[in-house]
Design a protein around this motif. Sequence first.
Motif, PDB file in Angstrom:
ATOM      1  N   ALA A  15    -108.116 -38.875  -3.291  1.00  0.00           N
ATOM      2  CA  ALA A  15    -109.108 -39.146  -4.321  1.00  0.00           C
ATOM      3  C   ALA A  15    -109.585 -38.119  -4.965  1.00  0.00           C
ATOM      4  O   ALA A  15    -110.919 -38.100  -5.114  1.00  0.00           O
ATOM      5  N   ASP A  31    -110.061 -47.409  -6.256  1.00  0.00           N
ATOM      6  CA  ASP A  31    -110.941 -46.211  -6.197  1.00  0.00           C
ATOM      7  C   ASP A  31    -112.085 -46.668  -7.286  1.00  0.00           C
ATOM      8  O   ASP A  31    -111.797 -46.799  -8.261  1.00  0.00           O
ATOM      9  N   HIS A  68    -111.983 -45.236  -2.372  1.00  0.00           N
ATOM     10  CA  HIS A  68    -112.275 -43.820  -2.278  1.00  0.00           C
ATOM     11  C   HIS A  68    -112.235 -43.506  -1.107  1.00  0.00           C
ATOM     12  O   HIS A  68    -111.837 -42.518  -0.698  1.00  0.00           O
TER      13      HIS A  68
END
Length: 241
Positions: free
Chosen positions: A89, A187, A215
Motif C-alpha cells: 500500500a 484503498d 489500506h
Amino acid sequence: MRETLILLPGWGLNGAVLQPLAEALGSNMQVQVPALPRLGSAAAADWLDELDTRLPHDCWLAGWSLGGMLATALAARRGKRCRGLITLASNACFVASDAWPTAMSAQTYAAFYEGCQENADATLKRFAMLCAQGCADTRGLARLLQTNLLANEPSLLAGLQVLATLDNRAALAALTGPQLHLLAEQDALVPAAAADDLLALLPAGEVDVLEGCGHAFVLEQPQALAALLLEFIREANDGDS
C-alpha cells in the motif's frame, strides 16, 4: 541461514500492527519490525540516514505505506547491499502532482495536515478509520488500529511532510534487484489506479492489486499476504541461484 526481512510500519502507527504479518513470515525468515524515526526534521534524507545507520545491511527491505516509501528510498541508496524490496500500500509519490496524478489530492492532504496540527488525536482516529475503509471488518479493524496509534509528537507532522515530499520515481527506476509492490483495490489513501504507472517505472519486478481490501490489508490478511511475500522471495532467490 535464513533471510532477514525488515518490515517498516506506516505513519501514525506503531509496529504492533505488523506483528501478525511478521509472525506469519517468521517461521521462514528472520523478520524485524523496527520503529520509524522519531525525528522533528521533515527532511527525508535525515530519516533515511537514521534508518541506514540503525538497520542491518544485506537484507530484504519492506514496508507499509510511509514505511514502504522509506524502504524504497533506502533500497535505492543501498543498491546491491539490499537483497530486494517489497512495498505494501505504497505509492511512488503520496501526494498528486502534474507529474504523478494517481495519488492523494493536494487539497485532501493539506486538510489532513491542518487537522493534525489543530487536533492530532481526532485526526489520528480519522486516519485509522480511513486505513480500515474498504476492508471486510471495517469497524473492528478501525478499533484495533486506534489502539496502536502513536502519541502526538513532532515526528507526526514531520512524517506527514516526508510523505508529501518523498518522490521515489527515480529510485524505483534505478533499482536492479527484485521488487514487489502490492496495492489494495479499495484503498482510501493510496489509489490502486497507480498500479500501471508504478509498473511502467520498474526495470523489472511485479505490481499487483489485491481485491476486496483496503489500506489495512496488512492487518486483515496476514496469512495470505505472508504466502504471497514468501513465494516472491523464493522465486527471486531461485532466479539468483
